[in-house]
Design a protein around this motif. Structure first.
Motif, PDB file in Angstrom:
ATOM      1  N   PHE A 269       1.017  -1.294   0.261  1.00 35.05           N
ATOM      2  CA  PHE A 269      -0.155  -0.118   0.034  1.00 35.05           C
ATOM      3  C   PHE A 269       1.294   1.150  -0.215  1.00 35.05           C
ATOM      4  O   PHE A 269       0.856   2.537  -0.641  1.00 35.05           O
ATOM      5  N   ILE A 270       1.814   1.258   1.246  1.00 37.43           N
ATOM      6  CA  ILE A 270       2.844   2.377   1.213  1.00 37.43           C
ATOM      7  C   ILE A 270       3.715   2.714  -0.344  1.00 37.43           C
ATOM      8  O   ILE A 270       3.566   3.892  -1.093  1.00 37.43           O
ATOM      9  N   ALA A 271       3.599   1.412  -0.783  1.00 37.60           N
ATOM     10  CA  ALA A 271       4.966   1.705  -2.385  1.00 37.60           C
ATOM     11  C   ALA A 271       4.127   2.305  -3.196  1.00 37.60           C
ATOM     12  O   ALA A 271       4.331   2.988  -4.104  1.00 37.60           O
ATOM     13  N   GLN A 272       2.601   1.403  -3.938  1.00 36.17           N
ATOM     14  CA  GLN A 272       1.846   2.228  -4.346  1.00 36.17           C
ATOM     15  C   GLN A 272       1.832   3.054  -4.510  1.00 36.17           C
ATOM     16  O   GLN A 272       1.742   3.855  -5.373  1.00 36.17           O
ATOM     17  N   GLN A 273       1.306   3.839  -3.387  1.00 38.62           N
ATOM     18  CA  GLN A 273       0.997   4.725  -3.372  1.00 38.62           C
ATOM     19  C   GLN A 273       2.330   6.136  -3.187  1.00 38.62           C
ATOM     20  O   GLN A 273       1.252   7.010  -3.857  1.00 38.62           O
ATOM     21  N   LEU A 274       2.429   5.230  -2.665  1.00 39.89           N
ATOM     22  CA  LEU A 274       4.128   6.257  -3.481  1.00 39.89           C
ATOM     23  C   LEU A 274       4.672   7.222  -4.932  1.00 39.89           C
ATOM     24  O   LEU A 274       4.984   7.757  -5.490  1.00 39.89           O
ATOM     25  N   GLU A 275       4.109   5.606  -5.337  1.00 41.24           N
ATOM     26  CA  GLU A 275       4.538   6.031  -6.740  1.00 41.24           C
ATOM     27  C   GLU A 275       3.779   6.614  -7.862  1.00 41.24           C
ATOM     28  O   GLU A 275       3.840   7.137  -8.481  1.00 41.24           O
ATOM     29  N   TYR A 276       2.042   5.968  -6.741  1.00 40.85           N
ATOM     30  CA  TYR A 276       1.183   7.263  -8.122  1.00 40.85           C
ATOM     31  C   TYR A 276       1.277   9.159  -7.727  1.00 40.85           C
ATOM     32  O   TYR A 276       1.251   9.742  -8.452  1.00 40.85           O
ATOM     33  N   ALA A 277       2.229   9.005  -6.801  1.00 40.51           N
ATOM     34  CA  ALA A 277       2.708  10.884  -5.755  1.00 40.51           C
ATOM     35  C   ALA A 277       4.139  11.228  -6.324  1.00 40.51           C
ATOM     36  O   ALA A 277       4.508  12.284  -6.587  1.00 40.51           O
ATOM     37  N   GLY A 278       4.318  10.197  -6.820  1.00 45.52           N
ATOM     38  CA  GLY A 278       6.551  10.148  -7.932  1.00 45.52           C
ATOM     39  C   GLY A 278       7.219  10.490  -7.480  1.00 45.52           C
ATOM     40  O   GLY A 278       7.909  11.063  -7.924  1.00 45.52           O
ATOM     41  N   ALA A 279       7.076  10.250  -6.186  1.00 46.03           N
ATOM     42  CA  ALA A 279       8.211   9.751  -5.150  1.00 46.03           C
ATOM     43  C   ALA A 279       8.935   8.947  -5.329  1.00 46.03           C
ATOM     44  O   ALA A 279      10.222   8.491  -4.622  1.00 46.03           O
ATOM     45  N   THR A 280       8.659   7.874  -5.972  1.00 48.15           N
ATOM     46  CA  THR A 280       9.752   6.645  -5.756  1.00 48.15           C
ATOM     47  C   THR A 280       9.016   5.608  -7.192  1.00 48.15           C
ATOM     48  O   THR A 280       7.980   5.909  -7.874  1.00 48.15           O
ATOM     49  N   ILE A 281       9.895   5.166  -7.255  1.00 53.19           N
ATOM     50  CA  ILE A 281       9.815   4.265  -9.056  1.00 53.19           C
ATOM     51  C   ILE A 281       9.961   2.380  -7.642  1.00 53.19           C
ATOM     52  O   ILE A 281      10.532   2.440  -7.020  1.00 53.19           O
ATOM     53  N   THR A 282       8.663   1.884  -7.844  1.00 48.40           N
ATOM     54  CA  THR A 282       8.308   0.129  -7.342  1.00 48.40           C
ATOM     55  C   THR A 282       8.652  -0.427  -7.665  1.00 48.40           C
ATOM     56  O   THR A 282       8.402  -0.637  -9.313  1.00 48.40           O
ATOM     57  N   LEU A 283       9.542  -1.773  -7.194  1.00 52.04           N
ATOM     58  CA  LEU A 283       9.429  -2.755  -8.161  1.00 52.04           C
ATOM     59  C   LEU A 283       9.490  -3.806  -6.788  1.00 52.04           C
ATOM     60  O   LEU A 283       9.050  -3.967  -5.459  1.00 52.04           O
ATOM     61  N   ASP A 284       8.240  -5.000  -7.609  1.00 47.95           N
ATOM     62  CA  ASP A 284       8.673  -6.149  -6.452  1.00 47.95           C
ATOM     63  C   ASP A 284      10.202  -7.468  -6.337  1.00 47.95           C
ATOM     64  O   ASP A 284       9.820  -7.841  -7.558  1.00 47.95           O
ATOM     65  N   TYR A 285      10.205  -7.546  -5.779  1.00 50.98           N
ATOM     66  CA  TYR A 285      11.330  -8.702  -5.535  1.00 50.98           C
ATOM     67  C   TYR A 285      10.919  -9.917  -5.791  1.00 50.98           C
ATOM     68  O   TYR A 285      11.377  -9.885  -5.899  1.00 50.98           O
ATOM     69  N   LYS A 286       9.728  -9.812  -5.587  1.00 49.58           N
ATOM     70  CA  LYS A 286       9.576 -11.158  -6.029  1.00 49.58           C
ATOM     71  C   LYS A 286       8.862 -11.503  -7.634  1.00 49.58           C
ATOM     72  O   LYS A 286       8.602 -12.327  -7.555  1.00 49.58           O
ATOM     73  N   ALA A 287       8.544 -10.151  -8.019  1.00 55.98           N
ATOM     74  CA  ALA A 287       8.625 -10.296  -9.411  1.00 55.98           C
ATOM     75  C   ALA A 287       9.445 -11.096 -10.098  1.00 55.98           C
ATOM     76  O   ALA A 287      11.210 -10.526 -10.232  1.00 55.98           O
ATOM     77  N   THR A 288       9.299 -11.833 -11.546  1.00 60.38           N
ATOM     78  CA  THR A 288      10.232 -12.406 -12.371  1.00 60.38           C
ATOM     79  C   THR A 288      11.221 -10.984 -12.957  1.00 60.38           C
ATOM     80  O   THR A 288      10.479 -10.044 -13.524  1.00 60.38           O
ATOM     81  N   GLY A 289      12.282 -11.725 -13.330  1.00 56.64           N
ATOM     82  CA  GLY A 289      13.368 -10.629 -13.476  1.00 56.64           C
ATOM     83  C   GLY A 289      13.731  -9.274 -13.123  1.00 56.64           C
ATOM     84  O   GLY A 289      14.005  -8.009 -13.820  1.00 56.64           O
TER      85      GLY A 289
END
Length: 345
Positions: A269-289
């Protein structure tokens, strides 16, 4: 001066990390500054993860030991503040007779509670997310204006933002994935970072010594164990690769652009909201690649420094560092019926 006595019940460790205890100590400093007597009840070995708690009076005890002491009348504080995902309404009810005022710190909005005041400092969290989970008389405070940071973050905010204004490119990376069991993801991230240009310095903060072997193979990595002066490291960095937890607000306060690595569901939730705000780029550690995505993002930021500057401005707009003081004021007002707050976010 206040005559309010406060006890925190919270946890820290390999599985839970240090975020709960970190924000509680930040709030503890603010309450202490306002004249409150502050004590902590923490699980055994929690001070090993967050040594800052040793600056307060504290007890190492299990949840059951704490509740047993409450039943025996050995915890007679004015206010109980709980920050623990393993605590629910049944625990609240068990403590009702012992504490005149009860406060919950939360960021999940996923279980019923019986408290007088609940504070959730997540970005875009709203009162309605909790209204059905609490008694009608409960006060609910939400949003990053209540994000609880230690005093030095607020003090150093202006100087940090001035440094960011003169940012010319990506030269220094701060890597910190929290105080929990993060050896494997930390090593994976560092392995990916070895492909970066040689002129980029990488500062790694972790209490986990299992990362040392990887660092010793590349002298660009500088390792720090548990640090008390995180502000200085954040001010030196041009971008932070960090976990998507409560430390996000520290980075925002100092205008530090972030690549947020989501390691657990409760960080989404925190990561998504901050990405929407333009403050971060979010990556999921468990995602492929994951590693390729991380390198792609870093390559883009190296070649487009203006994106870093825009992220810095967006981050600084999220959190001003005064949330612990606001939260402490609300808690003290709770103990004074004539000054009780209305329900608002």
């Amino acid at each position: 001066m206040s005559n309010v006595t406060v006890i925190f019940r919270t946890v820290a460790g390999l599985e839970t990390g240090g975020g709960h205890l970190m924000r509680c100590t930040a709030l503890g400093y603010a309450l202490k500054d306002k004249g409150c007597d502050v004590e902590f009840s923490v699980n055994k070995k929690a001070p090993n993860f967050v040594p800052l708690v040793k600056e307060f009076s504290y007890r190492e005890e299990s949840q059951q030991e704490f509740l047993s002491a409450v039943r025996m009348g050995k915890r007679d504080h004015n206010v109980l503040i709980v920050d623990d995902y393993g605590w629910d309404m049944d625990n609240d009810k068990e403590c009702r007779q012992a504490f005149p005022h009860m406060v919950a710190l939360d960021d999940l909005a996923n279980r019923r509670r019986d408290v007088d005041l609940l504070i959730d400092s997540n970005l875009n969290r709203e009162v309605q997310h909790y209204r059905h989970l609490l008694p009608n008389t409960s006060i609910i405070l939400t949003g990053t204006k209540y994000a609880m940071l230690r005093p030095e973050f607020r003090t150093e905010r202006c100087s940090a933002l001035k440094l960011r204004a003169g940012m010319k490119g990506l030269k220094t990376i701060l890597l910190t994935l929290g105080l929990g069991n993060n050896v494997t993801p930390l090593n994976d991230v560092m392995q990916a970072l070895r492909d970066l240009p040689k002129n980029i310095a990488i500062h790694v903060v972790s209490g986990q010594t299992g990362t040392l072997d990887t660092i010793q193979r590349d002298k660009r990595f500088r390792f720090y164990g548990y640090v008390t002066d995180m502000v200085s490291l954040m001010k030196k960095a041009d971008v932070c690769i960090g976990a998507g937890g409560s430390s996000s607000w520290e980075r925002c306060c100092l205008g530090l652009p972030s690549i947020q690595i989501v390691l657990a569901e409760n960080q989404q939730f925190i990561a998504q909201q901050l990405e929407y705000a333009g403050a971060t780029i979010t990556l999921d550690y468990k995602a492929t690649g994951f590693s390729k995505c991380l390198n792609k993002v870093l390559s883009r930021l190296i070649h487009e420094p203006n994106e870093l500057r825009q992220m810095s401005l967006a981050a600084a707009a999220v959190c001003d560092g005064a949330g612990a003081d606001r939260s402490a004021t609300a808690i003290i007002k709770l103990t004074k019926p004539s000054q009780r707050l209305i329900h608002h976010g």
